[in-house]
Design a protein around this motif. Structure first.
Motif, PDB file in Angstrom:
ATOM      1  N   UNK A 128       0.814  -1.218   0.000  1.00  0.00           N
ATOM      2  CA  UNK A 128       0.000   0.000   0.000  1.00  0.00           C
ATOM      3  C   UNK A 128       0.847   1.267   0.000  1.00  0.00           C
ATOM      4  N   UNK A 129       2.169   1.119   0.159  1.00  0.00           N
ATOM      5  CA  UNK A 129       3.015   2.307   0.217  1.00  0.00           C
ATOM      6  C   UNK A 129       3.551   2.686  -1.158  1.00  0.00           C
ATOM      7  N   UNK A 130       3.024   2.081  -2.195  1.00  0.00           N
ATOM      8  CA  UNK A 130       3.445   2.451  -3.533  1.00  0.00           C
ATOM      9  C   UNK A 130       4.493   1.505  -4.077  1.00  0.00           C
ATOM     10  N   UNK A 131       4.602   1.457  -5.423  1.00  0.00           N
ATOM     11  CA  UNK A 131       5.504   0.486  -6.053  1.00  0.00           C
ATOM     12  C   UNK A 131       6.980   0.724  -5.745  1.00  0.00           C
ATOM     13  N   UNK A 132       7.402   1.956  -5.554  1.00  0.00           N
ATOM     14  CA  UNK A 132       8.834   2.204  -5.332  1.00  0.00           C
ATOM     15  C   UNK A 132       9.278   1.620  -4.003  1.00  0.00           C
ATOM     16  N   UNK A 133       8.557   1.998  -2.964  1.00  0.00           N
ATOM     17  CA  UNK A 133       8.902   1.480  -1.631  1.00  0.00           C
ATOM     18  C   UNK A 133       8.718  -0.026  -1.604  1.00  0.00           C
ATOM     19  N   UNK A 134       7.610  -0.469  -2.176  1.00  0.00           N
ATOM     20  CA  UNK A 134       7.326  -1.904  -2.174  1.00  0.00           C
ATOM     21  C   UNK A 134       8.425  -2.668  -2.905  1.00  0.00           C
ATOM     22  N   UNK A 135       8.824  -2.154  -4.071  1.00  0.00           N
ATOM     23  CA  UNK A 135       9.849  -2.845  -4.859  1.00  0.00           C
ATOM     24  C   UNK A 135      11.173  -2.896  -4.128  1.00  0.00           C
ATOM     25  N   UNK A 136      11.598  -1.723  -3.608  1.00  0.00           N
ATOM     26  CA  UNK A 136      12.889  -1.710  -2.923  1.00  0.00           C
ATOM     27  C   UNK A 136      12.837  -2.560  -1.663  1.00  0.00           C
ATOM     28  N   UNK A 137      11.732  -2.490  -0.964  1.00  0.00           N
ATOM     29  CA  UNK A 137      11.599  -3.313   0.244  1.00  0.00           C
ATOM     30  C   UNK A 137      11.622  -4.793  -0.106  1.00  0.00           C
ATOM     31  N   UNK A 138      11.049  -5.123  -1.265  1.00  0.00           N
ATOM     32  CA  UNK A 138      11.054  -6.529  -1.694  1.00  0.00           C
ATOM     33  C   UNK A 138      12.483  -7.026  -1.870  1.00  0.00           C
ATOM     34  N   UNK A 139      13.298  -6.198  -2.526  1.00  0.00           N
ATOM     35  CA  UNK A 139      14.692  -6.603  -2.747  1.00  0.00           C
ATOM     36  C   UNK A 139      15.401  -6.770  -1.408  1.00  0.00           C
ATOM     37  N   UNK A 140      15.258  -5.749  -0.558  1.00  0.00           N
ATOM     38  CA  UNK A 140      15.920  -5.806   0.750  1.00  0.00           C
ATOM     39  C   UNK A 140      15.445  -7.024   1.526  1.00  0.00           C
ATOM     40  N   UNK A 141      14.140  -7.206   1.513  1.00  0.00           N
ATOM     41  CA  UNK A 141      13.566  -8.328   2.260  1.00  0.00           C
ATOM     42  C   UNK A 141      14.068  -9.665   1.725  1.00  0.00           C
ATOM     43  N   UNK A 142      14.164  -9.756   0.410  1.00  0.00           N
ATOM     44  CA  UNK A 142      14.627 -11.022  -0.151  1.00  0.00           C
ATOM     45  C   UNK A 142      16.070 -11.294   0.236  1.00  0.00           C
TER      46      UNK A 142
END
Lengths: 342, 162
Positions: free
Chosen positions: A290-304
């Motif tokens: 819900x925080x938008x694709x940029x945050x979501x995308x970067x968080x996805x990478x970090x999280x992975x």
């Protein structure tokens, strides 16, 4: 590599963008805790759940049914799964006064099914390697196949952990300690596997670690020698410390109970924390949708990246916890077998 | 969520499963493997110590061999020496014997020669006496052919006696 990450990111984002508001703690506890069915995945909006047998003795006698008959508010023969309260997510029945009563419940839950699977796997693995030794003259040949993989591990535990810590009569305890080691190791490893036969939080369940710790407690105290019991009941301390107020005895008894208790909690907490960490990290991806694709995308990478790190760490922890549990059990047994001048 | 509360159903199953797994593995699993590996370890230890012993034995054997060869050589030398000495002795004794024999033969020959010589001398003397007698006879006969000469002789003889 970067291209791959981008593709993966967009794939995950496209998946999660449709996701509704999610309840992280529900996901977390749903995975960590036990359940009556084995939830595998969600496909096209439908939950894919393997139904497991429920065995319940309620006030109206024994009930045998599949877990698919129950849940989501459905009731079967007066039994249903409590939504919340003291018996949340457990099968309950309604008592005469309308309050919820927990019946005697020995259902094959997800954890029990996982335990059965891993136990069969363990027995097959060990018996297959044992079969090689029965069929071959191990004196003249080097082991092959499963036996070759199992032998170094078995002998490492046997020689480094058991022989060194238990002492001269280690042979009596070796089968128990080896079983404990491989039981914990296999269940730990299966817990890390994220899909169907694995993924259950078996060794991160306090009932499982409690049984293991109790077994060690029995092995220590039932087979403890005279010297061990004398140290507890009549230690070599000044008289006023043990009579008339048995201060030392009380302290020793606390130690007696604290040892298996620490075993129980250590294994349980370590594995539980590992599962919770990985699940929490994965949930971050879905929470940040819900925080938008940029945050979501970067968080996805970090999280992975963190997830990969945590999984590697969990592999290590899976081994270390099995090792530590076995080693401490061996040490406690060794202490109970010490001779007067040992 | 009561994570810290053990569930009775799971406790029940865990106990049963774990005990069964333990019994199976303790009976048919781990002791077979550890026993075999220990047997192998023992066998390797035995083989190593046997090899060490064999090595020692071989070293000992070569020592023994060297000793025997040395001994044999010494014996050979002694025998050769003895043989040489024996030869010398035999030769010496043979020489001695030969010398003695030769001496004896020479002595005998000399004795025989002496005896022969004595006998010859005796014979010669006898012959000579006979010859002288005959000569004397002849001389006497010739000298005493007349009376005068006989008388003269008697006188001389009487003179000689008196």
């Amino acid at each position: 590599m970067r291209k791959l990450l981008v593709i993966l990111m967009t794939f995950i984002s496209s998946l999660t963008l449709k996701a509704e508001e999610i309840n992280v703690s529900e996901i977390l506890f749903g995975h960590i805790g036990d359940s009556y069915g084995w939830h595998i995945t969600e496909w096209n909006g439908r939950h894919v759940i393997i139904p497991l047998p429920c065995i319940v003795k309620s006030s109206s006698g024994w009930h045998f049914f599949m877990s698919s008959r129950i849940g989501h508010g459905r009731e079967y023969e007066g039994l249903f799964i409590a939504e919340d309260g003291r018996y949340a997510d457990k099968i309950v029945e309604r008592g005469p006064d309308g309050e919820l009563v927990r019946p005697f419940d020995i259902s094959i839950t997800k954890n029990v099914a996982s335990l059965m699977f891993s136990s069969i796997l363990l027995v097959v693995l060990v018996l297959l390697s044992a079969r090689w030794y029965r069929r071959h003259e191990a004196v003249d040949e080097a082991p092959e196949g499963i036996a070759a993989a199992m032998e170094p591990l078995i002998m490492m535990v046997n020689d480094d952990l058991i022989k060194d810590n238990v002492g001269p009569d280690y042979r009596k305890y070796a089968p128990y300690l080896l079983t404990v080691f491989f039981f914990i190791l296999l269940n730990n490893l299966l817990g890390i596997v994220p899909f169907f036969p694995g993924g259950a939080n078996v060794t991160g369940n306090i009932a499982v670690t409690m049984v293991l710790a109790l077994c060690t407690f029995v092995a220590v105290n039932v087979f403890g020698n005279r010297h061990y019991w004398k140290e507890i009941l009549w230690p070599d301390v000044p008289m006023f410390l043990k009579f008339p107020i048995p201060i030392m005895q009380i302290i020793e008894l606390f130690g007696l109970i604290a040892k298996p208790f620490s075993l129980m909690v250590r294994l349980f907490a370590n594995i539980l924390a590992g599962h919770a960490m990985i699940l929490g990290l994965v949930s971050v991806i879905f929470v940040t949708v819900n925080l938008g694709p940029v945050i979501n995308g970067s968080m996805t990478v970090v999280t992975m990246l963190f997830g990969v790190f945590m999984d590697c760490l969990e592999l290590l922890v899976a081994f270390i916890q099995a090792y530590v549990f076995t080693m401490l059990s061996a040490v406690f047994i060794g202490m109970s077998r010490q001779s007067e001048h040992g | 969520m009561n994570l810290m509360l053990p569930d009775s159903g799971l406790l029940f199953w865990m106990t049963i499963i774990f005990v069964i797994v333990f019994l199976i593995l303790a009976k048919f699993g781990f002791p077979v493997i550890t026993g075999m590996v220990e047997k192998r370890t023992r066998r390797i230890d035995e083989a190593l110590s046997a090899a060490r012993k064999a090595e020692d034995a071989i070293a000992h054997l070569s020592q023994e061999q060297e000793r025997i060869i040395a001994e044999t050589k010494a014996q050979q030398a002694a025998i050769l020496q003895e043989a040489a000495a024996e030869r010398e002795r035999i030769i010496a004794s043979a020489q001695n014997q030969a010398r003695e024999e030769a001496g004896r033969i020479v002595e005998e020959a000399r004795q025989r020669i002496n005896e022969e010589k004595e006998a010859a001398l005796k014979d010669a003397r006898k012959e000579l006496a006979l010859i002288s007698l005959a000569v004397a006879d002849k001389v006497l006969r010739k000298e005493l052919s007349d009376d005068k000469a006989q008388k003269e002789l008697v006188d001389r003889l009487v003179d000689e006696v008196v």
